[in-house]
Design a protein around this motif. Structure first.
Motif, PDB file in Angstrom:
ATOM      1  N   GLY A  68      10.689  -9.916   4.850  1.00  0.00           N
ATOM      2  CA  GLY A  68       9.733  -9.509   5.875  1.00  0.00           C
ATOM      3  C   GLY A  68       8.846  -8.394   5.383  1.00  0.00           C
ATOM      4  N   ARG A  69       8.111  -7.781   6.312  1.00  0.00           N
ATOM      5  CA  ARG A  69       7.214  -6.666   5.998  1.00  0.00           C
ATOM      6  C   ARG A  69       7.795  -5.383   6.592  1.00  0.00           C
ATOM      7  NH1 ARG A  69       1.730  -7.091   7.832  1.00  0.00           N
ATOM      8  NH2 ARG A  69       1.181  -5.772   6.074  1.00  0.00           N
ATOM      9  N   PHE A  70       7.738  -4.315   5.796  1.00  0.00           N
ATOM     10  CA  PHE A  70       8.406  -3.068   6.162  1.00  0.00           C
ATOM     11  C   PHE A  70       7.566  -1.869   5.749  1.00  0.00           C
ATOM     12  CE2 PHE A  70      11.416  -6.401   5.256  1.00  0.00           C
ATOM     13  CZ  PHE A  70      12.227  -6.384   6.373  1.00  0.00           C
ATOM     14  N   GLN A  71       7.995  -0.708   6.220  1.00  0.00           N
ATOM     15  CA  GLN A  71       7.405   0.548   5.764  1.00  0.00           C
ATOM     16  C   GLN A  71       8.515   1.547   5.496  1.00  0.00           C
ATOM     17  OE1 GLN A  71       4.836   1.662   9.056  1.00  0.00           O
ATOM     18  NE2 GLN A  71       6.265   3.232   9.702  1.00  0.00           N
ATOM     19  N   LEU A  72       8.287   2.387   4.520  1.00  0.00           N
ATOM     20  CA  LEU A  72       9.224   3.444   4.144  1.00  0.00           C
ATOM     21  C   LEU A  72       8.439   4.740   4.130  1.00  0.00           C
ATOM     22  CD1 LEU A  72      12.061   4.208   3.010  1.00  0.00           C
ATOM     23  CD2 LEU A  72      11.053   3.900   0.736  1.00  0.00           C
ATOM     24  N   SER A  73       8.882   5.723   4.905  1.00  0.00           N
ATOM     25  CA  SER A  73       8.178   7.005   4.910  1.00  0.00           C
ATOM     26  C   SER A  73       9.085   8.102   4.385  1.00  0.00           C
ATOM     27  CB  SER A  73       7.681   7.362   6.314  1.00  0.00           C
ATOM     28  OG  SER A  73       8.767   7.661   7.162  1.00  0.00           O
ATOM     29  N   TRP A  87       4.914   4.074   2.328  1.00  0.00           N
ATOM     30  CA  TRP A  87       4.824   2.832   1.587  1.00  0.00           C
ATOM     31  C   TRP A  87       4.895   1.660   2.557  1.00  0.00           C
ATOM     32  CZ3 TRP A  87       7.935   6.830  -0.162  1.00  0.00           C
ATOM     33  CH2 TRP A  87       7.714   7.302  -1.461  1.00  0.00           C
ATOM     34  N   LYS A  88       4.016   0.674   2.394  1.00  0.00           N
ATOM     35  CA  LYS A  88       4.114  -0.584   3.130  1.00  0.00           C
ATOM     36  C   LYS A  88       4.387  -1.654   2.088  1.00  0.00           C
ATOM     37  CE  LYS A  88       1.353   0.974   6.944  1.00  0.00           C
ATOM     38  NZ  LYS A  88       0.119   0.874   7.703  1.00  0.00           N
ATOM     39  N   SER A  93       0.835  -1.206   0.000  1.00  0.00           N
ATOM     40  CA  SER A  93       0.000   0.000   0.000  1.00  0.00           C
ATOM     41  C   SER A  93       0.866   1.251   0.000  1.00  0.00           C
ATOM     42  CB  SER A  93      -0.919   0.019   1.224  1.00  0.00           C
ATOM     43  OG  SER A  93      -0.166   0.166   2.409  1.00  0.00           O
ATOM     44  N   LEU A  94       0.237   2.337  -0.384  1.00  0.00           N
ATOM     45  CA  LEU A  94       0.829   3.661  -0.256  1.00  0.00           C
ATOM     46  C   LEU A  94      -0.225   4.562   0.345  1.00  0.00           C
ATOM     47  CD1 LEU A  94       2.826   5.984  -0.667  1.00  0.00           C
ATOM     48  CD2 LEU A  94       1.998   6.172  -3.010  1.00  0.00           C
TER      49      LEU A  94
END
Length: 149
Positions: free
Chosen positions: A118-123, A141-142, A7-8
């Motif tokens: 794995g699962r991450f997020q970028l801001s 972003w996820k 997602s975004l």
């Protein structure tokens, strides 16, 4: 490894940036409206593990106007910026009130080649000293990284 965008999410302060959202029926296209001139701004980029919120990397207070004058000062972020702009329309300081567009492409270019699965997020947050809010706009972003066997 395989990069899977989950997602975004977009956020804005509704003061300097009136809105920031996906363009309906336009795929990866997003739009935002700058309501007040932005003479100077800074950019923070943070990568985190989604489940624990542990910070993997952080870059803070990138001078936004210097970056726009010379996006190649940062090879990684310059590549991301090149993927985000629409029709080669690059931004200039001061950023004038207007409606602008971005493409949701290029987030993978900022990921290191040794990225774990794995699962991450970028801001990516845009901040202005004149704003009372912690940021004037943010892209979150996820994503998931899966090893290919």
């Amino acid at each position: 490894m395989n990069f899977i965008m989950e997602s975004l999410e977009t956020f804005c302060d509704h003061d300097y940036v009136e809105y920031f959202r996906k363009v309906p029926d336009a795929g990866l296209l997003y739009t935002f409206r700058v309501a007040r001139p932005a003479a100077a701004f800074s950019i923070d980029i943070t990568g985190k593990v989604l489940k624990t919120q542990k910070v993997m990397y952080r870059t803070e207070n990138i001078n936004g106007c210097e970056f726009l004058r010379n996006p190649l000062m940062s090879k990684v972020f310059g590549i991301v910026y090149k993927h985000l702009v629409v029709n080669g329309t690059f931004f200039e300081c001061p950023i004038k009130p207007n409606v602008y567009f971005l493409k949701n492409e290029g987030a993978m270019a900022v990921l290191p080649s040794f990225h774990p699965p794995g699962r991450f997020q970028l801001s990516m947050r845009v901040k202005m000293a004149e704003s009372r809010q912690p940021f004037v706009m943010e892209m979150l972003w996820k994503y998931r990284i899966v090893r290919i066997k």
